[in-house]
Design a protein around this motif. Structure first.
Motif, PDB file in Angstrom:
ATOM      1  N   GLU A   1      44.852  18.474  43.208  1.00 15.23           N
ATOM      2  CA  GLU A   1      44.905  17.296  44.419  1.00 15.23           C
ATOM      3  C   GLU A   1      44.717  18.017  45.351  1.00 15.23           C
ATOM      4  N   ASP A   2      44.867  19.434  45.538  1.00 17.46           N
ATOM      5  CA  ASP A   2      44.357  19.907  47.295  1.00 17.46           C
ATOM      6  C   ASP A   2      44.011  21.494  46.537  1.00 17.46           C
ATOM      7  N   PRO A   3      42.600  21.724  46.162  1.00 16.68           N
ATOM      8  CA  PRO A   3      42.076  23.017  45.455  1.00 16.68           C
ATOM      9  C   PRO A   3      42.146  23.660  46.488  1.00 16.68           C
ATOM     10  N   ASP A   4      41.795  23.588  47.723  1.00 14.46           N
ATOM     11  CA  ASP A   4      41.277  24.298  48.604  1.00 14.46           C
ATOM     12  C   ASP A   4      42.226  25.131  49.218  1.00 14.46           C
ATOM     13  N   ASN A   5      43.955  24.541  49.469  1.00 15.99           N
ATOM     14  CA  ASN A   5      44.901  25.195  49.536  1.00 15.99           C
ATOM     15  C   ASN A   5      45.592  26.179  48.865  1.00 15.99           C
ATOM     16  N   LEU A   6      45.871  25.591  47.946  1.00 17.87           N
ATOM     17  CA  LEU A   6      46.233  26.058  46.541  1.00 17.87           C
ATOM     18  C   LEU A   6      46.189  27.053  45.463  1.00 17.87           C
ATOM     19  N   GLN A   7      44.771  26.281  45.381  1.00 13.19           N
ATOM     20  CA  GLN A   7      44.457  27.313  44.432  1.00 13.19           C
ATOM     21  C   GLN A   7      44.105  28.838  45.292  1.00 13.19           C
ATOM     22  N   LYS A   8      43.771  29.586  45.789  1.00 12.46           N
ATOM     23  CA  LYS A   8      43.104  30.650  46.582  1.00 12.46           C
ATOM     24  C   LYS A   8      44.329  31.051  46.242  1.00 12.46           C
ATOM     25  N   THR A   9      45.445  30.545  46.750  1.00 14.77           N
ATOM     26  CA  THR A   9      47.328  31.414  46.910  1.00 14.77           C
ATOM     27  C   THR A   9      48.077  31.062  45.936  1.00 14.77           C
ATOM     28  N   TRP A  10      47.275  30.554  43.874  1.00 14.65           N
ATOM     29  CA  TRP A  10      47.833  30.487  43.410  1.00 14.65           C
ATOM     30  C   TRP A  10      47.506  31.577  42.663  1.00 14.65           C
ATOM     31  N   LEU A  11      46.009  31.577  42.491  1.00 11.23           N
ATOM     32  CA  LEU A  11      45.449  33.250  41.793  1.00 11.23           C
ATOM     33  C   LEU A  11      45.708  34.232  42.643  1.00 11.23           C
ATOM     34  N   ARG A  12      45.333  34.405  43.755  1.00 10.97           N
ATOM     35  CA  ARG A  12      45.705  35.687  44.183  1.00 10.97           C
ATOM     36  C   ARG A  12      47.553  36.199  43.385  1.00 10.97           C
ATOM     37  N   GLU A  13      48.232  35.225  43.638  1.00  9.49           N
ATOM     38  CA  GLU A  13      49.373  35.650  42.875  1.00  9.49           C
ATOM     39  C   GLU A  13      49.938  36.323  41.834  1.00  9.49           C
TER      40      GLU A  13
END
Length: 415
Positions: A25-37
């Motif tokens: 739904e919000d790949p720009d904000n959430l995906q980077k954080t998710w992948l980093r964690e």
């Protein structure tokens, strides 16, 4: 990353379950954080074998999100953090045009280059085959022999026409033992008002029926019975009636009905004194409780007594002790890492469950207790509406009491 294997060290296994609907739904904000964690968790536990079970791949609008799914998969397969995983299997149910088959499940498996002789079961040929290279299977998974996939029958959850709930099973053999990994997504609570009507709720009965169906399927006579790990979004909820009665024990209840239908529209629980302050407001998709801290203090563990849905399966499924807060429904605002949405009562929806023989694999007495970790990922940052949950453990050589004969079936000795 993961060192060379030795018999003493054992094989590091990391199982992760993640409902990733929000990421699309919000790949720009959430995906980077998710992948980093996620990469941080892999780096910390250094597994030799990594299994990631995702639900709601592509989010609510799959057609519009397809390109985001592709880039998410590419990133996982080619990232620097995963470069030592030289074999991979990715299964994506992308067949969103088929109402009778589509589950939106995604199962990802990564094998470290130091782990030799990993085999995967071919359910059609009924034998194990050596895993080499990286392969992605998508769209129609029904014909893929290395997995079994089923969507639950429509009559299991008739009020939800577009339900995508079902399961995918794969079977693996490594470090002298073989086991099944099952990615599962069970039915949600469609209405807070209905969930509150009785204890246990009607939804809890529906989930029980579906989970029983899965366990019967994966232990039937068609294949050798092996230890199994079932992990996914079980949608387990706290017993609504009991938890609300506990949270609002001194409150008075006001019932608001819809003018046109006279159906209950809203329940308002107010303090008897203290200016009749509202303690909880409950609607179909609203659970607005005055003090969210109760779900965070001591990781919400005081509420575990209302987490009862697994008790029906206590002879068939085991779980390590939960010491993390409810995994759902977190705010999807990327600046609100610990805040819950006021849509549902927070609950431990995302779980990793083990059959009795799988528990024996993971909890060998010679394993140090600290080598087994059951926790969530990204506790302080926004990971979407679900926090992923992981289980890290080691299998010691010979733990499975299994033997390998070429590509023939690995047999588990009687326990």
């Amino acid at each position: 990353m993961a060192g060379k294997l030795t018999a003493a060290q054992g094989t590091g296994i990391l199982l992760v379950t993640a409902n990733v609907g929000s990421l699309f739904e919000d790949p720009d904000n959430l995906q980077k954080t998710w992948l980093r964690e996620f990469y941080q968790t892999v780096q910390t536990h250094k597994p030799h074998f990594l299994a990631v079970h995702c639900q709601e791949v592509g989010g609510k609008n799959y057609e519009a999100s397809m390109s985001h799914v592709d880039s998410f998969v590419k990133e996982l397969l080619s990232s620097d953090a995963m470069k030592e995983y030289n074999r991979a299997r990715v299964y994506l149910d992308e067949n969103y045009k088929s109402q009778e088959h589509f589950t939106a499940l995604g199962s990802f498996y990564f094998i470290h280059d130091s782990l030799k002789n990993v085999h995967q079961f071919d359910f059609k040929a009924k034998k194990f085959k050596k895993v080499v290279g990286k392969e992605t299977y998508s769209e129609t998974l029904e014909g893929t022999p290395s997995l079994e996939k089923e969507k639950f029958p429509q009559d299991y959850f008739p009020e939800c026409k577009w339900s995508r709930k079902g399961f995918i099973r794969t079977r693996w053999a490594l470090a002298d033992c073989a086991f099944d990994l099952v990615n599962i997504h069970l039915f949600h609570d469609a209405s807070n008002l209905v969930a509150w009507e009785k204890s246990p709720s009607v939804y809890s009965g529906t989930r029980q029926k579906a989970l029983g169906y899965v366990l019967d399927r994966i232990t039937d006579q068609r294949h050798e019975k092996l230890p199994y790990f079932v992990f996914g979004d079980f949608n387990f909820r706290l017993d609504s009636k009991q938890v609300i009665e506990s949270l609002c024990s001194t409150a008075t209840l006001q019932t608001v009905r819809a003018a046109d239908t006279n159906e209950v529209d809203k329940l308002i629980f107010r303090e008897s004194d203290n200016d009749r302050k509202v303690v909880l407001q409950l609607e179909k998709k609203l659970f607005n409780y005055v003090n969210q801290d109760v779900f965070r203090e001591n990781n919400g563990t005081s509420l575990l007594e209302y987490d009862k849905e697994l008790s029906v399966f206590k002879d068939r499924l085991h779980e390590l002790e939960i010491s993390f807060p409810p995994s759902y429904p977190y705010s999807e605002d990327s600046s609100q890492g610990k805040q819950y949405m006021n849509t549902r009562c927070p609950a431990w929806c995302d779980r990793i469950l083990l059959s009795p023989s799988a528990r024996d694999l993971a909890l060998k007495p010679e394993n140090e207790e600290k080598s087994i970790v059951y926790d969530n990922i990204g506790p302080n940052v926004c990971m979407g509406d679900h926090k992923p949950v992981f289980l890290s453990f080691r299998i010691t050589a010979g733990a499975g009491k299994c033997c390998q004969r070429g590509e023939k079936i690995f047999r588990e000795a009687p326990l």
